[in-house]
Design a protein around this motif. Structure first.
Motif: not given
Length: 350
Positions: A30-35, A46-49, A65-73, A157-160
């Motif tokens: 789940x890449x962060x690809x825009x502001x 959206x294309x992920x790696x 680790x998750x892409x949307x928060x700071x949480x160590x599991x 980097x945008x959706x691609x």
């Protein structure tokens, strides 16, 4: 693909599809690809790696680790460490979640989420061939940069963007971006550090000394300088020539030099021209960018680059005169691969 910047490569990139690779981190899926804020749009897709792997690639994925928060599991971390240990190389997809940076508020630090730094450190204990891919809209502190063997700055980097990352990692694309900003070692190195963020009042005391104009003039160590970026090939600069030794305010100066691809693969280099004022007539930065060009070269190919400079290229705005002004005297013409990597030098008299 052309904007992403290869910050470090100690022989680990590009990846080979025959290698066992571990992709680690929520940004791989789940890449962060825009502001955020008003820059946010709803993409068609959206294309992920992970979505964009080349055929026959041997890639395993662990979230870590998750892409949307700071949480160590602990469970996610243990699975990621095991995946990294059993692979030939580990690629960690790190970066800043939406909550860490936005146009709507100031960042209070330059750190990645602590869960990411912690897991990177743990993975380095079991996997020396570790690469980090960064998803962020602005510089971050990189406390592990001397230990990892590769760093790719993907920015937003945008959706691609995920597909672009994979194509660079596996060598379908030769990275050619250069940094349009300096990566300082730490937040407190920033020229605005002492005077920014004091309640409702902000004093812009740094004046013209922002970015590389500050770091280079102060001769301060930085993580990565303005204009910096690596390639899967190498380049040589040579034969700097100026079409005149002396110019007036009505002349145009033509600066030419040769650039050669000395490596084994095709690549693109962004060459940069800086000017240094030697007249001593006013307080100016050590050097100032005045021109650049991106040059595409096949292996062994040489091209001539010509950049034009006029009177305004040497001038600064005088508030006393209410106009642009350049003092007569000597100026250095500097050609470099970054603000800290000057390859060629000459002088002109204005």
């Amino acid at each position: 693909e052309e904007s992403m910047v290869l910050l470090k490569n100690d022989g680990v990139l590009p990846l080979n599809p025959s290698e066992k690779i571990a992709f680690i981190g929520g940004f791989a899926k789940n890449p962060r690809f825009q502001g955020g804020g008003s820059s946010h749009i709803n993409c068609f897709r959206t294309a992920s790696a992970l979505d964009s792997l080349p055929e026959h690639a041997q890639v395993t994925y662990a979230e870590g680790f998750p892409a949307d928060r700071d949480a160590y599991d602990e469970t996610l971390a243990a699975a990621a460490i095991k995946a990294a240990e059993t692979a030939d190389k580990a690629v960690i997809f790190a970066g800043l979640p939406d909550s860490f940076e936005s146009e709507g508020y100031d960042r209070s630090h330059m750190q990645l989420p602590s869960c990411q730094n912690r897991l990177i450190s743990e993975i380095l204990k079991v996997q020396p061939n570790t690469i980090v891919v960064l998803h962020n809209g602005s510089p971050v502190e990189l406390p592990w940069r001397h230990e990892v063997k590769g760093i790719l700055e993907a920015y937003l980097g945008g959706q691609a963007g995920g597909a672009a990352v994979t194509r660079i990692l596996f060598g379908a694309v030769n990275p050619s971006g250069k940094l349009a900003e300096t990566f300082p070692e730490k937040l407190s190195d920033n020229p605005s550090y002492l005077f920014f963020g004091d309640g409702d009042k902000v004093e812009y005391r740094e004046g013209i000394y922002v970015g590389y104009r500050y770091y280079d003039t102060k001769e301060m160590p930085v993580a990565y300088p303005f204009g910096y970026g690596l390639s899967y090939t190498t380049f040589a600069y040579s034969d700097l020539r100026l079409d005149k030794e002396t110019m007036t305010d009505s002349d145009t100066l033509h600066v030419s030099f040769d650039i050669t691809n000395t490596g084994s693969v095709a690549g693109k280099e962004i060459v940069q021209l800086y000017i240094r004022d030697l007249t001593g007539s006013t307080n100016r930065p050590l050097k100032e960018l005045k021109g650049f060009e991106k040059v595409s070269l096949e292996p062994g190919e040489t091209k001539t680059v010509t950049i034009e400079l006029d009177y305004r290229s040497f001038a600064w705005y005088s508030t006393n005169l209410g106009d642009w002004y350049a003092a007569g005297g000597s100026y250095e013409i500097l050609i470099g691969a970054s603000s800290r990597d000057i390859q060629l030098l000459s002088k002109v008299t204005l």
